[in-house]
Design a protein around this motif. Structure first.
Motif, short mmCIF file in Angstrom:
data_model
loop_
_atom_site.label_atom_id
_atom_site.label_comp_id
_atom_site.label_asym_id
_atom_site.label_seq_id
_atom_site.Cartn_x
_atom_site.Cartn_y
_atom_site.Cartn_z
N UNK A 169 -42.15 61.08 -45.61
CA UNK A 169 -42.69 60.24 -46.55
C UNK A 169 -44.03 59.04 -46.29
N UNK A 170 -45.28 59.40 -45.63
CA UNK A 170 -45.83 58.88 -44.77
C UNK A 170 -47.27 58.83 -45.49
N UNK A 171 -46.90 60.60 -45.96
CA UNK A 171 -48.68 61.18 -46.11
C UNK A 171 -48.40 62.44 -47.20
N UNK A 172 -48.98 62.25 -47.82
CA UNK A 172 -48.76 63.16 -49.22
C UNK A 172 -49.24 64.54 -48.90
N UNK A 173 -49.14 65.33 -49.81
CA UNK A 173 -48.61 67.07 -49.60
C UNK A 173 -50.06 67.54 -49.60
N UNK A 174 -51.23 66.80 -50.45
CA UNK A 174 -52.38 67.75 -50.99
C UNK A 174 -53.94 67.25 -49.74
#
Length: 270
Positions: A95-100
């Motif tokens: 949960x420390x990085x976005x998916x885009x």
């Protein structure tokens, strides 16, 4: 008399040993024993529950990272800000990085990650790069000086060559990461259209090639560290006084031997 009348198996209370000296038979805990047993389990759980919870969370995160990594294109381009697709997958799972942040994956990759994680789809972060068709590296062999910098930069070992010899790119192995372009000191590498699309099979093979690359780099680093390690100090030499005493003993032994030899040759003089 009572003992004989009741028999060994049915001794009256005055013939029985005190309770503290009896060997208790196994019985299921009841009453106070059951409360003590429950308290022990409670203390045991309180002591080990944090470790167990951490272990469960770690395993859940790893399993989720594996599923996220399976959806990434495995180009190992590092445009997401991480050192490869696997570190980016682990960051997403935590949960420390976005998916885009994956330009090679594009909107399709974002949609797949959104469905897996059950999170809203985000627009592609264009600061990380522009999506587009697959490109592969091409080396102008007439200007290549054989510096091997591009070989070191390739994350899947798609460039072959030797020091001070011409290099070439294996087009079928190239992922289009363009990590070899910047290190080239003579600008003889260009990215050209591959003429094909990047497939799931390409991603699977690229993942394994990247793992092999990391293992090779780690092995070379270990070998270099072992070769550059300082040699063990030699054993200290014996003091000079010991050498002098040894020489004196040798000299005296030789003189004694010579004296005995002279005495055997001239027995009349002795």
């Amino acid at each position: 008399m009572g003992c004989a009348r009741w028999g060994i198996g049915f001794l009256p209370w005055w013939c029985r040993a005190p309770p503290i000296l009896r060997v208790p038979r196994f019985t299921y805990p009841t009453g106070a024993a059951l409360h003590l047993y429950g308290a022990a389990l409670h203390l045991y759980g309180a002591a080990f529950q944090p470790s167990y919870v951490f272990y469960c969370r770690l395993m859940k995160s790893r399993l989720l990272a594996d599923r996220v990594d399976a959806l990434l294109p495995q180009t190992q381009c590092t445009k997401c800000g991480y050192d490869g697709c696997r570190p980016y997958a682990e960051a997403i799972a935590e949960g420390s990085a976005p998916i885009n942040r994956c330009p090679p994956g594009g909107d399709e990759g974002i949609a797949a990650l959104s469905a897996l994680l059950q999170t809203p789809a985000l627009p592609l972060d264009l600061e990380r790069g522009e999506p587009g068709p697959l490109l592969v590296a091409r080396i102008d062999e007439s200007h290549c000086i054989g510096c091997t910098l591009c070989i070191q930069a390739c994350p899947v070992d798609a460039i072959v060559g030797a020091n001070k010899h011409m290099h070439t790119v294996l087009a079928d192995w190239c992922t289009g990461c363009d990590l070899c372009v910047a290190p080239c000191p003579v600008d003889c590498i260009q990215m050209v259209p591959a003429g094909r699309a990047w497939s799931a099979q390409d991603a699977t093979i690229s993942r394994q090639r990247h793992r092999n690359h990391l293992a090779r780099v780690e092995r070379l680093a270990s070998d270099n560290a072992r070769l550059m390690a300082p040699e063990a100090p030699a054993a200290p030499s014996a003091p000079a006084t010991d050498d002098a005493q040894s020489e004196d003993r040798k000299r005296s032994a030789i003189e004694s031997a010579l004296a005995r030899a002279r005495a055997r040759r001239n027995p009349t003089q002795s």
